[in-house]
Design a protein around this motif. Structure first.
Motif, PDB file in Angstrom:
ATOM      1  N   ARG A  96       3.879  -2.636  -1.051  1.00 29.06           N
ATOM      2  CA  ARG A  96       2.380  -2.712  -0.533  1.00 29.06           C
ATOM      3  C   ARG A  96       1.584  -1.387  -1.175  1.00 29.06           C
ATOM      4  O   ARG A  96       0.652  -1.559  -1.343  1.00 29.06           O
ATOM      5  CB  ARG A  96       2.448  -2.642   0.997  1.00 29.06           C
ATOM      6  CG  ARG A  96       1.047  -2.746   1.820  1.00 29.06           C
ATOM      7  CD  ARG A  96       1.105  -2.106   3.225  1.00 29.06           C
ATOM      8  NE  ARG A  96       1.572  -0.840   3.248  1.00 29.06           N
ATOM      9  CZ  ARG A  96       1.702  -0.191   4.525  1.00 29.06           C
ATOM     10  NH1 ARG A  96       1.549  -1.167   5.695  1.00 29.06           N
ATOM     11  NH2 ARG A  96       2.244   0.788   4.721  1.00 29.06           N
ATOM     12  N   GLU A  97       2.621  -0.182  -1.125  1.00 27.96           N
ATOM     13  CA  GLU A  97       1.902   1.066  -1.792  1.00 27.96           C
ATOM     14  C   GLU A  97       1.447   0.861  -3.068  1.00 27.96           C
ATOM     15  O   GLU A  97       0.340   1.090  -3.745  1.00 27.96           O
ATOM     16  CB  GLU A  97       2.773   2.253  -1.792  1.00 27.96           C
ATOM     17  CG  GLU A  97       2.746   2.531  -0.239  1.00 27.96           C
ATOM     18  CD  GLU A  97       3.824   3.669  -0.219  1.00 27.96           C
ATOM     19  OE1 GLU A  97       4.473   4.004  -1.080  1.00 27.96           O
ATOM     20  OE2 GLU A  97       4.017   4.183   1.053  1.00 27.96           O
ATOM     21  N   ALA A  98       2.474  -0.019  -3.827  1.00 28.35           N
ATOM     22  CA  ALA A  98       2.115  -0.125  -5.402  1.00 28.35           C
ATOM     23  C   ALA A  98       1.095  -1.238  -5.644  1.00 28.35           C
ATOM     24  O   ALA A  98       0.256  -1.036  -6.368  1.00 28.35           O
ATOM     25  CB  ALA A  98       3.393  -0.842  -5.896  1.00 28.35           C
ATOM     26  N   ALA A  99       0.824  -2.164  -4.622  1.00 29.23           N
ATOM     27  CA  ALA A  99      -0.147  -3.153  -4.645  1.00 29.23           C
ATOM     28  C   ALA A  99      -1.566  -2.412  -4.334  1.00 29.23           C
ATOM     29  O   ALA A  99      -2.406  -2.790  -4.844  1.00 29.23           O
ATOM     30  CB  ALA A  99       0.160  -4.317  -3.681  1.00 29.23           C
ATOM     31  N   GLN A 100      -1.459  -1.616  -3.353  1.00 26.90           N
ATOM     32  CA  GLN A 100      -2.744  -0.668  -3.105  1.00 26.90           C
ATOM     33  C   GLN A 100      -2.925   0.180  -4.178  1.00 26.90           C
ATOM     34  O   GLN A 100      -4.331   0.111  -4.616  1.00 26.90           O
ATOM     35  CB  GLN A 100      -2.431   0.112  -1.859  1.00 26.90           C
ATOM     36  CG  GLN A 100      -2.236  -0.978  -0.588  1.00 26.90           C
ATOM     37  CD  GLN A 100      -1.931   0.241   0.674  1.00 26.90           C
ATOM     38  OE1 GLN A 100      -1.937   1.167   0.450  1.00 26.90           O
ATOM     39  NE2 GLN A 100      -1.968  -0.517   1.828  1.00 26.90           N
TER      40      GLN A 100
END
Length: 292
Positions: free
Chosen positions: A110-114
Motif C-alpha cells: 500500500r505504501e509503495a502504491a501510495q
C-alpha cells in the motif's frame, strides 16, 4: 498315745501349713489365670474390633483405588487436552505470524502504491501544467499568425524557431515520462531488495533455532541447498530455453540457401544441442523431485 497324738498333730500342722502355702500358691495361680483369661477375652474383643476396622479400611482402600483410577483417567484426558491445546496454540501462532506477515506485506504494497500514486499525481500535474503551457503557446502563436495574415511569409529562421518551440514541450514530456518510469523501477528494485533482505534474515533466524547437527557437513542444510540448486538450475534452463526458441526459430525448409548462404541451419543445430543439454538438466531435476 498322747505323744503319738502330739506328733501326729505336729505333723498334721506341718502338712496343714504346706497345704495352706500350696492353697495360697494355687489361689495366686488362679488369680493369674483369671487375669490372663480376662486379658484373653479383652484381646479377643480387640481382635474383633481390629478385624472390623481392617474390613472398613479395606473398603476405604477399594474406594480410594477407584478414585485414583478415575483421577488417572482424568489426568490422561487433561494431558491430551493440554497437548491438543499446545498444538492448537502453535497452529494459531503460525497463522498469526502468517497474518502479520501478510499484513506487513499489504502495508508495504500500500505504501509503495501510495508512493507510485503520488509520483504519478505529480507527473499528471506536471503534464497538465505542460499542456496548459502548450495551450498558451498555441494561442499566442495563433494570435501571431492571425496578426501576420496580411504580412509577407515568414522566413526559414522564424519557421525553424517556431518548430523548435513546438518540439520542445514533447521532449520535456518524454523526459517526465522517463523520470516516472525510472522512479517506479527504482521503487520496485528497492522493494525486491527489501524482500530479499527479509528472506535472508528469516533464514538466519530459522537457522539459529535449529539444532547444531542441521548445519553440519553432509547434513540437512547441504541437502536443502542441493534441492535449491536444482530448482535454480531448472528455472535458469527454462529461461534459456525460452530465449533460444525466441531468437533461433525452427527451420522448416532445408534448402541450399539456408545451409550455404545463411547461418540459420547452424543456429538451429546449436539450438537443438543446447535444448537437449538443458532438457537433460530438467529431467534430472524432475527425477530427483520425485525422490524427495
Amino acid at each position: 498315745d498322747l505323744e503319738q497324738y502330739k506328733s501326729e498333730i505336729a505333723e498334721l500342722s506341718r502338712t496343714k501349713e504346706k497345704l495352706s502355702a500350696r492353697v495360697e500358691e494355687l489361689e495366686a495361680q488362679v488369680a493369674d489365670l483369671r487375669e490372663q483369661v480376662d486379658a484373653a477375652l479383652g484381646a479377643e474383643e480387640m481382635v474383633e474390633q481390629l478385624a472390623e476396622k481392617k474390613m472398613g479400611l479395606e473398603d476405604q482402600v477399594e474406594l480410594l483405588k477407584q478414585d485414583v483410577q478415575e483421577l488417572e483417567a482424568l489426568q490422561e484426558v487433561h494431558e491430551q487436552l493440554v497437548e491438543s491445546n499446545r498444538e492448537l496454540e502453535m497452529d494459531l501462532r503460525e497463522e498469526l505470524e502468517m497474518a502479520h506477515a501478510a499484513t506487513r506485506e499489504a502495508v508495504r504494497e500500500r505504501e509503495a502504491a501510495q508512493e507510485t500514486i503520488m509520483d504519478r499525481d505529480s507527473t499528471i500535474v506536471k503534464f497538465r501544467e505542460l499542456v496548459q503551457k502548450m495551450t498558451e503557446q498555441y494561442n499566442e502563436m495563433r494570435v501571431q499568425l492571425e496578426s501576420k495574415q496580411g504580412s509577407p511569409a515568414p522566413s526559414e529562421q522564424e519557421v525553424s524557431s517556431e518548430t523548435g518551440a513546438r518540439s520542445s514541450p514533447p521532449a520535456e514530456l518524454g523526459s517526465l515520462v522517463q523520470q516516472s518510469r525510472a522512479s517506479t523501477r527504482s521503487i520496485d528494485l528497492q522493494l525486491r531488495a527489501l524482500d530479499l533482505a527479509q528472506a535472508r534474515a528469516r533464514a538466519d533466524m530459522l537457522a539459529a533455532c535449529l539444532p547444531d547437527h542441521f548445519m553440519s557437513s553432509n547434513g540437512d542444510h547441504d541437502a536443502i541447498m542441493f534441492i535449491l540448486l536444482l530448482q535454480r538450475l531448472n528455472t535458469k534452463a527454462e529461461i534459456i530455453l525460452g530465449q533460444i526458441r525466441e531468437k533461433f526459430p525452427a527451420v522448416n525448409v532445408w534448402d541450399k540457401e539456408s545451409i550455404m548462404k545463411t547461418h540459420t541451419a547452424v543456429q538451429y543445430s546449436f539450438r537443438c544441442q543446447l535444448e537437449y543439454q538443458l532438457q537433460m538438466i530438467q529431467v534430472c531435476y524432475y527425477h530427483n523431485r520425485t525422490c524427495f
